[in-house]
Write an enzyme that holds these catalytic residues in place. Structure first.
Site, PDB file in Angstrom:
ATOM      1  CB  SER A 189      -0.967  -0.015   1.180  1.00 42.77           C
ATOM      2  OG  SER A 189      -0.281  -0.250   2.385  1.00 42.77           O
ATOM      3  CG  HIS A 217      -4.179  -0.646  -1.634  1.00 45.96           C
ATOM      4  ND1 HIS A 217      -4.665   0.620  -1.855  1.00 45.96           N
ATOM      5  CD2 HIS A 217      -3.821  -0.679  -0.329  1.00 45.96           C
ATOM      6  CE1 HIS A 217      -4.597   1.329  -0.741  1.00 45.96           C
ATOM      7  NE2 HIS A 217      -4.085   0.556   0.204  1.00 45.96           N
ATOM      8  CE  LYS A 248      -7.144   0.751   1.792  1.00 49.68           C
ATOM      9  NZ  LYS A 248      -6.528  -0.314   2.582  1.00 49.68           N
TER      10      LYS A 248
HETATM   11  C1  LIG Z   1      -6.395  -0.503   3.996  1.00 49.99           C
HETATM   12  C2  LIG Z   1      -5.901  -1.845   4.275  1.00 49.99           C
HETATM   13  C3  LIG Z   1      -6.521  -2.636   5.249  1.00 49.99           C
HETATM   14  C4  LIG Z   1      -7.605  -2.094   6.133  1.00 49.99           C
HETATM   15  O1  LIG Z   1      -8.848  -2.042   5.506  1.00 49.99           O
HETATM   16  P1  LIG Z   1     -10.043  -1.295   6.245  1.00 49.99           P
HETATM   17  O2  LIG Z   1     -11.249  -1.812   5.566  1.00 49.99           O
HETATM   18  O3  LIG Z   1      -9.825   0.163   6.042  1.00 49.99           O
HETATM   19  O4  LIG Z   1      -9.984  -1.667   7.674  1.00 49.99           O
HETATM   20  C5  LIG Z   1      -6.070  -3.926   5.431  1.00 49.99           C
HETATM   21  N1  LIG Z   1      -5.049  -4.412   4.712  1.00 49.99           N
HETATM   22  C6  LIG Z   1      -4.422  -3.681   3.775  1.00 49.99           C
HETATM   23  C7  LIG Z   1      -3.304  -4.279   2.991  1.00 49.99           C
HETATM   24  C8  LIG Z   1      -4.819  -2.363   3.533  1.00 49.99           C
HETATM   25  O5  LIG Z   1      -4.190  -1.640   2.623  1.00 49.99           O
END
Ligand SMILES: *Cc1c(COP(=O)(O)O)cnc(C)c1O
Length: 400
Positions: A189, A217, A248
């Site tokens: 990320s 992502h 996301k």
């Molecule tokens: C953003 C992210 C999360 C967290 O997701 P949320 O739904 O915001 O809790 C978990 N793992 C990775 C790799 C992320 O980039």
């Protein structure tokens, strides 16, 4: 009177400020569109995860409204007692179908999904092999499990030798444990590079490891029509568990554990966020369902996302910025020290561009950056505006 008990907080806060690592919250007064209202100012949005612009898509908003009218506001129960709505069950079916897996479990967030999935599968007699750059929620999920965590050097699909350190560590250590699991981010990320999932799978298969990938992502971004990293590598039915998020590209909220039925079904018995924390609301769930339908029906948004990504990255490189080795819309603009990154972000904001600086501990020390998130929402004019401001600030600060 100063409360001496909390001197440690004052000292630590000062250290954060001195290091340029103190977080100041900006407040948003609009949807996360191409342009947003941030701290009372209209700015170009180059930093949310709303990759496809679904967060305020009329179809998702309507679905949420309808669900509110039908179900009310809160489920007021955990999933395993009285909180499983028909919408939850339908979403789990639809998302499993979209990703091409046997089953899926919907939980409150991507963060929760890692806490839900890891501890039931490994415990104190077991070992987890974890990429050095894995997301904090993976690390916390691993720690909660009580298993031995062995970190292997970061594996990037662009490096043909990777994941060589994974294999070295597995060979050296696996025999001392009852069972093992390998776990990796799909798209990293902060750097935007992609794990060599095919080669990681080959190692895991050789040694009989369970496999887990966090596709937060990758969903809505990689693979056919945004079906994610497993689709990107054509590894359907191979990876045991795919962690995902609806917060996301899907534009809503919630997490998902997708994969083999034997695993997902077991998590319905064992996953603690599922058993001990309330279900996601009907409105959010309905919006997630609408998002999956939008993606299942058309690849248009994903194509626009990639077109914008190619354009923005090519232009940034032409301007002379170091954008690391990203292969995805995540575009790090490498600046080195955290105070420079903070100053860069502040000047961009003054010029009408919202792009946040990221420093330690989110990224290693000395590798501070501005992280640009390209999205399908941006038109060519928007991208050019952003590029122009990056060039101005970059020159003023001697970066390019
Ligand atoms: C953003 C992210 C999360 C967290 O997701 P949320 O739904 O915001 O809790 C978990 N793992 C990775 C790799 C992320 O980039």
């Amino acid at each position: 009177m100063m409360d001496e008990k909390f001197d440690f907080i004052r000292e630590d806060t000062k250290a954060l400020k001195d290091a340029g690592l103190f977080i100041t919250l900006r407040t948003i007064d609009s949807p996360p569109g191409a342009w947003m209202a941030v701290d009372g100012k209209r700015v170009l949005n180059l930093c949310t995860n709303n990759y496809l612009g679904l967060a305020d898509d009329a179809r998702l908003v309507q679905a949420a409204h309808d669900a509110l009218d039908r179900f009310g506001v809160g489920p007021t129960a955990v999933r395993s007692i009285a909180g499983t709505l028909s919408l939850h069950a339908e979403l789990e079916r639809r998302v499993a179908e979209f990703k091409g897996v046997e089953d899926a479990l919907y939980v409150q967030s991507g963060f929760c999904a890692n806490q839900a999935a890891i501890p039931p599968l490994v415990g104190k007699d077991d070992v987890i092999f974890s990429d050095r750059l894995n997301h904090a929620s993976i690390i916390d999920g691993c720690r909660l499990s009580g298993a031995k965590i062995i970190v292997y050097e970061h594996a990037d699909s662009a490096n043909p030798r990777d994941p060589d350190d994974l294999e070295v560590k597995v060979k050296e250590n696996l025999s001392g444990y009852r069972r093992g699991m390998v776990i990796t981010d799909g798209v990293f990320s902060m750097d935007g590079d992609v794990a060599p999932l095919d080669r990681i799978y080959a190692v895991a298969e050789r040694y009989g490891l369970m496999t887990m990938v966090d596709d937060a992502h990758g969903e809505g971004v990689l693979g056919r029509g945004g079906r994610g990293i497993v689709d990107h590598f054509g590894l359907h039915g191979r990876f045991d568990v795919e962690i995902g998020t609806f917060s996301k590209a899907f534009g809503v909220i919630g997490g998902v554990v997708a994969g083999k039925r034997v695993v997902v079904d077991y998590l319905r018995q064992k996953a603690r966020p599922f058993l001990f924390s309330n279900a996601v609301t009907a409105a959010d769930t309905a919006a997630c369902l609408a998002a999956v339908k939008v993606l299942a029906e058309s690849t248009e948004l994903v194509e626009r996302l990639w077109e914008n990504t190619r354009y923005f990255k090519d232009e940034m490189k032409r301007l002379g910025f170091d954008t690391g080795h990203s292969e995805t819309p995540i575009t790090p603009v490498m600046l080195g020290e955290a105070p420079l990154a903070q100053e860069f972000s502040r000047r961009l904001f003054e010029a009408g561009v919202f792009a946040m600086a990221i420093g330690f501990p989110t990224v290693p020390k000395g590798m501070a950056r501005i992280r640009v998130m390209v999205s399908a929402m941006l038109g060519r004019k928007d991208l050019d505006y952003g590029l122009e401001k990056f060039a101005e600030v970059g020159k003023a600060l001697g970066v390019i």
